[in-house]
Enzyme design. Sequence first.
Site, PDB file in Angstrom:
ATOM      1  N   ASP A  16       7.055 -14.886   2.198  1.00 54.07           N
ATOM      2  CA  ASP A  16       5.825 -16.000   2.662  1.00 54.07           C
ATOM      3  C   ASP A  16       5.498 -16.721   1.591  1.00 54.07           C
ATOM      4  O   ASP A  16       5.582 -17.998   1.704  1.00 54.07           O
ATOM      5  CB  ASP A  16       4.849 -15.267   3.107  1.00 54.07           C
ATOM      6  CG  ASP A  16       5.110 -14.369   4.470  1.00 54.07           C
ATOM      7  OD1 ASP A  16       5.489 -14.995   5.412  1.00 54.07           O
ATOM      8  OD2 ASP A  16       4.491 -13.348   4.783  1.00 54.07           O
ATOM      9  N   ARG A  95      -8.584  -7.464  -1.747  1.00 53.97           N
ATOM     10  CA  ARG A  95      -8.342  -8.901  -1.302  1.00 53.97           C
ATOM     11  C   ARG A  95      -9.418  -9.777  -2.080  1.00 53.97           C
ATOM     12  O   ARG A  95      -8.953 -10.760  -3.025  1.00 53.97           O
ATOM     13  CB  ARG A  95      -8.324  -9.156   0.022  1.00 53.97           C
ATOM     14  CG  ARG A  95      -7.005  -8.811   0.723  1.00 53.97           C
ATOM     15  CD  ARG A  95      -5.850  -9.386  -0.088  1.00 53.97           C
ATOM     16  NE  ARG A  95      -4.457  -9.172   0.845  1.00 53.97           N
ATOM     17  CZ  ARG A  95      -3.675  -8.183   0.384  1.00 53.97           C
ATOM     18  NH1 ARG A  95      -3.846  -7.672  -0.966  1.00 53.97           N
ATOM     19  NH2 ARG A  95      -2.594  -8.070   0.866  1.00 53.97           N
ATOM     20  N   ASP A 124      -6.343 -10.942   6.144  1.00 53.20           N
ATOM     21  CA  ASP A 124      -6.078 -11.318   4.679  1.00 53.20           C
ATOM     22  C   ASP A 124      -6.422 -12.722   4.547  1.00 53.20           C
ATOM     23  O   ASP A 124      -7.193 -13.106   3.430  1.00 53.20           O
ATOM     24  CB  ASP A 124      -4.699 -10.880   4.042  1.00 53.20           C
ATOM     25  CG  ASP A 124      -4.617  -9.359   3.927  1.00 53.20           C
ATOM     26  OD1 ASP A 124      -5.712  -8.652   3.912  1.00 53.20           O
ATOM     27  OD2 ASP A 124      -3.490  -9.020   3.572  1.00 53.20           O
ATOM     28  N   SER A 173       6.694  -4.699   6.596  1.00 51.47           N
ATOM     29  CA  SER A 173       5.955  -5.429   5.577  1.00 51.47           C
ATOM     30  C   SER A 173       4.908  -4.372   4.853  1.00 51.47           C
ATOM     31  O   SER A 173       4.309  -3.564   5.407  1.00 51.47           O
ATOM     32  CB  SER A 173       5.284  -6.104   6.479  1.00 51.47           C
ATOM     33  OG  SER A 173       3.979  -6.725   5.680  1.00 51.47           O
TER      34      SER A 173
HETATM   35  N1  ARG Z   1      -4.254  -4.117   8.238  1.00 51.27           N
HETATM   36  C1  ARG Z   1      -4.749  -3.625   7.116  1.00 51.27           C
HETATM   37  C2  ARG Z   1      -5.910  -4.408   6.676  1.00 51.27           C
HETATM   38  O1  ARG Z   1      -6.272  -5.603   7.393  1.00 51.27           O
HETATM   39  C3  ARG Z   1      -3.786  -3.838   6.056  1.00 51.27           C
HETATM   40  C4  ARG Z   1      -2.473  -4.936   6.136  1.00 51.27           C
HETATM   41  C5  ARG Z   1      -1.478  -4.708   4.899  1.00 51.27           C
HETATM   42  N2  ARG Z   1      -0.697  -5.637   4.809  1.00 51.27           N
HETATM   43  C6  ARG Z   1       0.810  -5.393   5.034  1.00 51.27           C
HETATM   44  N3  ARG Z   1       1.555  -6.433   4.949  1.00 51.27           N
HETATM   45  N4  ARG Z   1       1.166  -4.116   5.194  1.00 51.27           N
HETATM   46  O2  ARG Z   1      -6.624  -4.380   5.688  1.00 51.27           O
END
Ligand code: ARG
Length: 414
Positions: A16, A95, A124, A173
């Site tokens: 990405d 984040r 995110d 991912s």
């Molecule tokens: N769903 C989780 C959150 O929003 C983690 C997402 C992590 N991203 C990934 N590409 N594994 O906090």
Amino acid sequence: MTDQSKVALAFSGGLDTTVCVPLLEEEYDHDEVIGVTVDVGQPESEFEEAAETAEALDLEHYVVDAKDAFAEQCLDAVKANATYQGYPLGTALARPVIAEAILEVAEDEDCDAITHGCTGKGNDQLRFEAVWRDSDLEVIAPVRELGLTREWEMEYADQKDLPVEGGNEGDWSIDTNLWSRSVEGDDLENPGYVPPEDIYEWTETPGQKEIETIEITFEEGKPVAIDSQEMPAVQLIEYLNDLAGSHGIGRTDMMEDRMLGLKVRENYEHPAATTLLNAHEALEGLVLTEEERAFKKQVDQQWAEKAYEGLLSAPLVDALDGFVDTTQEKVTGTVTVKFEGGQARPVGRESDYAVYSESAASFNTESVDGIAQSDATGVAKYHGFQSRLANEVTANAEAKKAELLTDGSGESEE
Ligand code: ARG
């Protein structure tokens, strides 16, 4: 406004963010892109990948170390027993820390815009932008704004001869930091699909290692030592990730309700988080009063929700922190945790603040502070009084209604 436009990109070296580099020049007319990678405890290989990719792209690349700040944030989350639907919030807590660090570089480097490579489906994008929209910089989200798919990105990367290696670790991912490792996507998107063992990297298959116990010392809600050995936050978390991970502690396979309303299947590993959260809650069980514990559950829940939203900067959280911090003044002591069968189970706790009187609770003493067992008789007589009364009243009222109905039908027969 200068005619030179410069944009700071949250850069990981993954697909990405790699495609974002040429797209920012082609689609958004930015003359200069700088990439910023923030260290919140990712594995070394991710930094190598980011550096190599940046070099191949001829991208000016900054690496910012935010591990200490992030570790402190994680330990604050322990004070609030923070989990969201069972997930200890690793990505969510990281984040804002990452966003702040990138913003700082962007401002130092006189950028006029700031960018991430998040899609329009996840959490995110919201967490990054909540931090960035507080600044004067223009916020750009190419993947979301151009409606890119992974497939399109692969093809584009191929056309442009961009340095991407078929995604990291297969088609999953992955997001890793000190507090948790998340694995999602591909087969795992199907909630019925049983994940193979090899999605796990931090945790061994539970139940293989010999049972082990450790002692965790807390000071005002913060873990400060393991087996009497004092450790700074980062080291303590890393130590527990290794040790508890070797016992298979802290796997979560869940359906997660994302902020936009999507329900997604998520897999996480978080050995240190699970161990510390369990131990902390056990210590609170010893030192807080029943009503403090009950009210704190509500405060903790709110805190975790704001953390999930990436909004720990909300005024509400300051107020919640006031309550949390006051309660934590007593959360000082030691918890013994047993690693057994994939569980980190608190099996002993000690504190000078224990709201506990052994003589009062013991079966072996007859009277304490002038209160004898028999004094409970009056309480026992009253206990359930209102329920008994309510049930009796209802029974009488029903009987009366039935009687009236019989009388009524008797009359109509005449
Ligand atoms: N769903 C989780 C959150 O929003 C983690 C997402 C992590 N991203 C990934 N590409 N594994 O906090």
